[in-house]
Design an enzyme around this catalytic site. Structure first.
Site, mmCIF file in Angstrom:
data_model
loop_
_atom_site.group_PDB
_atom_site.id
_atom_site.type_symbol
_atom_site.label_atom_id
_atom_site.label_comp_id
_atom_site.label_asym_id
_atom_site.label_seq_id
_atom_site.Cartn_x
_atom_site.Cartn_y
_atom_site.Cartn_z
ATOM 1 N N LYS A 124 0.950 -1.278 0.002
ATOM 2 C CA LYS A 124 0.006 0.202 0.075
ATOM 3 C C LYS A 124 0.865 1.240 0.014
ATOM 4 O O LYS A 124 1.871 1.220 0.602
ATOM 5 C CB LYS A 124 -0.846 -0.046 1.194
ATOM 6 N N ASP A 164 -6.969 4.393 -4.740
ATOM 7 C CA ASP A 164 -7.228 4.161 -3.360
ATOM 8 C C ASP A 164 -8.224 5.669 -3.217
ATOM 9 O O ASP A 164 -8.096 6.227 -4.019
ATOM 10 C CB ASP A 164 -6.480 3.805 -2.540
HETATM 11 N N1 GLU Z 1 -7.168 0.090 -3.347
HETATM 12 C C1 GLU Z 1 -7.988 -0.905 -3.814
HETATM 13 C C2 GLU Z 1 -8.090 -2.004 -2.599
HETATM 14 O O1 GLU Z 1 -7.988 -1.458 -1.492
HETATM 15 C C3 GLU Z 1 -7.342 -1.799 -5.013
HETATM 16 C C4 GLU Z 1 -5.925 -2.309 -4.947
HETATM 17 C C5 GLU Z 1 -5.465 -2.439 -6.291
HETATM 18 O O2 GLU Z 1 -6.371 -2.455 -7.342
HETATM 19 O O3 GLU Z 1 -4.256 -2.973 -6.338
HETATM 20 O O4 GLU Z 1 -8.206 -3.078 -2.718
#
Ligand code: GLU
Length: 435
Positions: A124, A164
Site C-alpha cells: 500500500k 485508492d
Molecule cells: N485500493 C484497492 C483496494 O483497497 C485496490 C488495490 C489494487 O487494485 O491494487 O483493494
C-alpha cells in the site's frame, strides 16, 4: 511477556514506537491476524515473519506550488509480503495518512489478494496531503515526484500500485508516464486502474462496488434463499466505491435509503435516486443540501433502521460506541478496516453477519489483476468478459469462505482470515527462509 517466536528480537510493531504511539488501525490489523494465527495451529516461528512488513519506504516529495513556494509532502510505500507474487495495492492521497495506517492497509492487502487467489503479495502507498486543496498542476507534480521517489521498488513484476482514496485513473496515468520516462520503456502493467485509453481495463472504476454487490447477492441467494429485491440499504461514503455499490444494488431492486459523505448524509425511506444524487455529488463535491431526503449525521446513518449497512468510507468508523446501536442485521465492509475488533465482537454477539473487507471489497484488486494480465498479453477484454470473470472470482471466494465458516462454525471474518493467512503461510513455508 517474551515472544517465543522472536527470541532475539522484538516484533516490527514494537520496534519504532512506544506502545501508546502505535496507530490503532495497525494494532487492529495485527489483532485480527493474531487471533486466527493462534487458533490455526501454524508454526509459531513464522508468526512475526507473516505480520511484519518486508519493506517500509518513507519519502519526501518537494513540490513547487502554484504560488512559487516549495512544499514538502511525506509519502510511504509499504510492501508487506510477496510470498505469493509481486507486491500489489493501492495508493492513497489523504490528510489522515501515516506510516502505521499504510502498514495496516498493506497487511490487509496481502490477505485480500490471497483470499481471492490472485498471484500477488500485498502493499500500500500513501501521501499525506489534502488532495482537494491541490490544483491539477500541483497534484500532477506531487504524483510524478512521489513516483520518482519510489521508483527503486516498483515495476510490473515488483510492485504494482493502483487507485485508492483520493487517487484515480489520471493519477495512474501520470505514474505510468513518469515510470516510462525514467526507464525509457513502456511498461503498461506497472500500475493498474489506468484510463482505458492508456491500457486500462474496462469495468475497473466500478469494480470494487460491483464486487460488493456480487458478494452480498451471493450471500443472500446461498444462505437466505432470496434476492435483494426490497431490502433497505444504508451506505456510508459516496466516493467511487459507495456510489457504484449503491447504483448496482438499486438496479437489482434494493432500496438505498441512506447515503453520506464525510460532512453528513441524507435519508429517504422511499429510496434515494442514486444517479441524481451522484450527479449532485459530482457537481457540488458534497451531499449536504441535496433536496431529495432528510439531512442526517454519519452517526445517524450508521445506526439507522435498515437491513444492510455498507461502510464504504475509511477505517475504524464502526467502533465500540457505535456498534451496540447498529440496527442492520448484515454489514458489508466495502471500506478497508471499517470495524474495530471491539465492535466486531459486539456485532457478533448481537447476531449481525459481517461480510469482511478482505472478501467484500476485493473486486477492485481483482479487476486490477485482469488489467495487469491484459497489459502483459497486449490483448484486451470487453466489458461483458470483465464482469463475468469478476462475478466468478467473487462467487468462488464467497463460497469458499461460507464453507469454511460452516465447517468451523465461525464468523465470516475468522473464516476469511483463516483461508487467506493459511495460503500465505503455505507459500512462505514452501519458499523457506533466505539465505
Ligand atoms: N485500493 C484497492 C483496494 O483497497 C485496490 C488495490 C489494487 O487494485 O491494487 O483493494
Amino acid at each position: 511477556m517474551a515472544d517465543a517466536s522472536q527470541p532475539n528480537g522484538r516484533r516490527f510493531d514494537q520496534l519504532a514506537h512506544k506502545p501508546d504511539e502505535i496507530n490503532k488501525f495497525w494494532r487492529n490489523a495485527n489483532f485480527f491476524f493474531d487471533r486466527v494465527y493462534q487458533t490455526m495451529g501454524l508454526d509459531p516461528l513464522y508468526r512475526a515473519y507473516l505480520s511484519s512488513p518486508k519493506r517500509v519506504l518513507t519519502v519526501s516529495c518537494p513540490v513547487r506550488m502554484d504560488n512559487g513556494s516549495i512544499q514538502v509532502f511525506t509519502g510511504y510505500r509499504v510492501q508487506h509480503n510477496n510470498a505469493r507474487g509481486p507486491f500489489k495495492g493501492g495508493l492513497r492521497f489523504d490528510t489522515e495518512v501515516d506510516r502505521d495506517e499504510v502498514m495496516a492497509l498493506a497487511m490487509l492487502q496481502t490477505w485480500k489478494n490471497a483470499l481471492v487467489e490472485l498471484p500477488y503479495g500485498g502493499a500500500k502507498g500513501g501521501v499525506v496531503c489534502d488532495v482537494k486543496k491541490l490544483s491539477l498542476n500541483e497534484k500532477e507534480a506531487l504524483t510524478r515526484r512521489y513516483t520518482a521517489e519510489i521508483m527503486p521498488v516498483i515495476g510490473p513484476f515488483d510492485d504494482i500500485p493502483a487507485p485508492d482514496l483520493g487517487t484515480d485513473s489520471q493519477v495512474m496515468a501520470w505514474m505510468l508516464d513518469t515510470y516510462s520516462m525514467m526507464t525509457g520503456r513502456q511498461a503498461l502493467s506497472v500500475v493498474t486502474g489506468k484510463p482505458v485509453a492508456l491500457g486500462g481495463s474496462c469495468g475497473r472504476e466500478e469494480a470494487t462496488g460491483r464486487g460488493v454487490m456480487y458478494v452480498l447477492k451471493r450471500f443472500m441467494e446461498v444462505t437466505q434463499h432470496r434476492s435483494l429485491e426490497g431490502m433497505k440499504i444504508a451506505v456510508q461514503g459516496f466516493g467511487q466505491v459507495g456510489f457504484h455499490a449503491s447504483r448496482l444494488l438499486d438496479e437489482l431492486g434494493a432500496q438505498v435509503i441512506a447515503i453520506s459523505d464525510k460532512f453528513g448524509g441524507i435519508f429517504n425511506e422511499n429510496g434515494i435516486d442514486i444517479e441524481s444524487a451522484g450527479q449532485y455529488y459530482r457537481e457540488n463535491g458534497q451531499l449536504t443540501d441535496y433536496p431529495e431526503g432528510d439531512a442526517i449525521s454519519n452517526e445517524e446513518l450508521l445506526t439507522c433502521e435498515c437491513d444492510v449497512l455498507i461502510p464504504a468510507a475509511r477505517e475504524n468508523t464502526i467502533d465500540s460506541t457505535i456498534a451496540p446501536h447498529i440496527q442492520a442485521k448484515i454489514v458489508v465492509e466495502a471500506a478497508n478496516g471499517p470495524t474495530t475488533p471491539e465492535a466486531d465482537q459486539i456485532l457478533c454477539e448481537q447476531g449481525v453477519t459481517v461480510l469482511p473487507d478482505i472478501l467484500a471489497n476485493a473486486g477492485g484488486v481483482t479487476v486490477s489483476y485482469f488489467e495487469w494480465v491484459q497489459g502483459l498479453d497486449n490483448y484486451f477484454w470487453d466489458l461483458d468478459r470483465v464482469r463475468a470473470e469478476l462475478q466468478r472470482v467473487m462467487n468462488r471466494a464467497f463460497d469458499t469462505v461460507n464453507a469454511k465458516a460452516d465447517e468451523s462454525d465461525c464468523d465470516y471474518r475468522t473464516a476469511a482470515y483463516t483461508i487467506a493467512v493459511g495460503r500465505v503461510a503455505e507459500a512462505v513455508r514452501l519458499k523457506g527462509i533466505f539465505p
